[in-house]
Design a protein around this motif. Structure first.
Motif, PDB file in Angstrom:
ATOM      1  N   GLN A 140      -6.627  -4.183   2.487  1.00  0.00           N
ATOM      2  CA  GLN A 140      -7.370  -3.264   3.352  1.00  0.00           C
ATOM      3  C   GLN A 140      -6.819  -3.335   4.767  1.00  0.00           C
ATOM      4  OE1 GLN A 140     -11.239  -5.193   2.135  1.00  0.00           O
ATOM      5  NE2 GLN A 140     -11.955  -3.101   2.466  1.00  0.00           N
ATOM      6  N   THR A 155       0.834  -1.201   0.000  1.00  0.00           N
ATOM      7  CA  THR A 155       0.000   0.000   0.000  1.00  0.00           C
ATOM      8  C   THR A 155       0.873   1.257   0.000  1.00  0.00           C
ATOM      9  OG1 THR A 155       0.005  -0.046   2.399  1.00  0.00           O
ATOM     10  CG2 THR A 155      -1.838  -1.148   1.312  1.00  0.00           C
ATOM     11  N   GLU A 190     -12.872  -0.470   8.720  1.00  0.00           N
ATOM     12  CA  GLU A 190     -12.477  -0.689   7.325  1.00  0.00           C
ATOM     13  C   GLU A 190     -13.117  -1.951   6.736  1.00  0.00           C
ATOM     14  OE1 GLU A 190     -10.673   1.087   5.119  1.00  0.00           O
ATOM     15  OE2 GLU A 190     -10.778  -0.529   3.620  1.00  0.00           O
ATOM     16  N   ILE A 191     -13.089  -3.054   7.499  1.00  0.00           N
ATOM     17  CA  ILE A 191     -13.518  -4.327   6.891  1.00  0.00           C
ATOM     18  C   ILE A 191     -14.859  -4.829   7.423  1.00  0.00           C
ATOM     19  CG2 ILE A 191     -11.146  -5.056   6.345  1.00  0.00           C
ATOM     20  CD1 ILE A 191     -11.204  -6.857   8.781  1.00  0.00           C
ATOM     21  N   GLN A 207      -3.354  -1.609   4.951  1.00  0.00           N
ATOM     22  CA  GLN A 207      -3.484  -0.157   4.927  1.00  0.00           C
ATOM     23  C   GLN A 207      -3.774   0.387   6.324  1.00  0.00           C
ATOM     24  OE1 GLN A 207      -6.528   0.738   2.133  1.00  0.00           O
ATOM     25  NE2 GLN A 207      -6.543   2.901   2.681  1.00  0.00           N
ATOM     26  N   THR A 230      -4.160  -3.459  -6.273  1.00  0.00           N
ATOM     27  CA  THR A 230      -4.720  -3.574  -4.921  1.00  0.00           C
ATOM     28  C   THR A 230      -4.947  -5.024  -4.525  1.00  0.00           C
ATOM     29  OG1 THR A 230      -6.821  -3.113  -5.966  1.00  0.00           O
ATOM     30  CG2 THR A 230      -5.819  -1.329  -4.719  1.00  0.00           C
TER      31      THR A 230
END
Ligand code: ADP
Ligand code: ZN
Length: 433
Positions: free
Chosen positions: A345, A219, A402-403, A348, A327
């Motif tokens: 993710q 990232t 985020e997830i 990051q 990504t």
């Protein structure tokens, strides 16, 4: 910075001329495959396709895809388009599952790959004054050798260090004043920790200026962390063995996306599910066709890498379009308790937290339990258990934002999680679902 070119005519060619060149090369590739490679002869016959049907670049969409499974099934020599006397080098892909993929180069292919790599290096400002320490795996893997020959072409002093053995890497760096590193992101982070543990300040004690970082996804946060801790400028480097290894796409001095060498590769982005083309700017799966390859041309290879085309012109003057940071792979996606998650993710989130160190592992086990194991930064733990508990809570909360699912978080001492010499293995999945 003044723009330097390795091959100015090809790198700055106007779009109409570049596209005319692509079409001519595509047509000649298709004609050769139709004459020489049974795999493609069958695929063309299934579609009733003749080489003469490829009249424009848009006609490329009539051509069949080639998949990872096709390459494995054709192992060892199924897709070779030349006689044995024309084969000059063999590489295999570092694929971790099943049979490897065998990739053949002719003498001209070897030279071409080195030329493209030389373009990449020159694009970042590397010159014959530079000392390049190549910390990628030598051997069947394309990563190190293609860079090696490209850097020799530019005229650098090349140190074929290979990965691992950090003590020795450091000695080489000190004694020969290495200025450029070629390294994976995971080893770069690990190596920065090693330098810190030795009390070495790279800015003060070493001559490093740049690092070419690739071979695995990472990232922007990781880029910044490597830049900060190794005292280098990081350039993103993209390639894959199916397309001759590194040197397919690389960042210029602007560091806003990677120029993909369109005189050598035809670039498409497709919807990973339907295979339908997507417009510039939309994220999807990168599909590449070799336009100059002699020994083993490949049509419309499904890379599974997710990116988008950046079509606007670049300030450096190169006309070859850029692709955005990868990504992840379309098949990297994890499904945990019904939620789609990409490992990127998680990275990051982690790399943006200062107390987090350099390594992490995502463990999936049992009936869909996810644990994120994270190394602490050096000096990140002062013995106060309550601070650790708070950090763990914070990481968990940021991950959930985020997830959308909250994993268990475990903190580990700096340097305690396993590092691999080749590509990092970030996900361990032992679920019984
Ligand atoms: P394998 O496919 O067995 O991992 P390769 O060496 O051919 O072996 O790896 C190529 C793959 O590595 C690419 O398809 C991509 O997924 C990943 N990769 C290479 N460079 C980058 C990069 N700069 N960013 C993200 N992923 C990368
Ligand atoms: Zn540029």
């Amino acid at each position: 910075m003044e723009t330097m070119f390795w091959d100015k005519r090809n790198e700055t060619m106007g779009r109409p001329a570049l596209e005319a060149l692509q079409l001519k090369r595509l047509q000649s590739t298709v004609r050769r495959l139709a004459r020489r490679v049974p795999f493609y002869q069958e695929k063309f016959a299934e579609r009733g396709l003749k080489p003469a049907d490829i009249r424009t670049l848009a006609d490329a969409q009539k051509l069949p895809f080639t998949t990872n499974a096709d390459l494995r099934a054709s192992y060892p020599k199924g897709l070779v388009a030349v006689g044995p006397e024309s084969l000059a080098r063999l590489h295999t892909s570092s694929g971790t599952t099943g049979k490897p993929k065998a990739l053949f180069f002719s003498r001209r292919d070897v030279g071409n790959a080195a030329d493209l790599m030389a373009r990449c290096l020159t694009m970042t400002g590397v010159t014959r004054q530079d000392v390049l320490q190549n910390m990628m795996t030598y051997g069947l893997f394309t990563g190190a050798l293609v860079m090696h020959y490209g850097a020799e072409k530019v005229g650098c002093l090349v140190i074929p260090a290979g990965p691992g053995n950090s003590e020795k890497q450091l000695l080489l760096m000190q004694d020969f004043r290495s200025t450029v590193l070629h390294i994976t992101p995971s080893y770069a982070l690990y190596f920065a920790g090693f330098l810190e543990s030795k009390g070495i300040d790279p800015r003060r004690d070493l001559a490093l200026r740049k690092a070419f970082v690739g071979a695995e996804p990472y990232t922007e946060e990781t880029r910044r962390k490597i830049e900060r801790t190794l005292g280098v400028e990081v350039y993103n480097s993209y390639g894959l063995s199916e397309m001759s290894g590194p040197g397919v796409a690389f960042e210029c001095a602007q560091k806003r996306g990677m120029h993909l060498w369109e005189d050598n590769y035809l670039l498409e982005i497709v919807d990973p599910k339907s295979g339908q083309p997507l417009p510039d700017g939309q994220r999807g799966e990168l599909v590449l066709t070799t336009l100059c390859r002699e020994a083993m041309p490949i049509l419309r290879y499904r890379t599974r890498d997710i990116t988008a085309v950046i079509a606007r012109p670049c300030a450096c003057g190169r006309t070859h379009r850029r692709i955005d940071r990868i990504t992840g792979r379309s098949d990297d996606m994890l499904i945990v308790r019904g939620v789609n998650i990409y490992p990127q993710q998680i990275e990051q989130v982690l790399m943006a937290i200062p107390e987090v160190g350099r390594n992490y592992v995502i463990q999936l086990e049992g009936l869909d339990e996810m644990t994120v194991r994270v190394e602490l930064a050096e000096g990140g733990f002062d013995g106060q258990v309550s601070r650790l508990a708070r950090l763990r809570e914070e990481i968990g909360a940021r991950l959930r934002a985020e997830i959308l699912t909250k994993p268990k978080v475990e903190l580990a001492p700096p340097g305690s999680l396993p590092v691999s010499e080749g590509k990092a293995k970030r996900v361990i999945d032992t679920r019984k679902l």
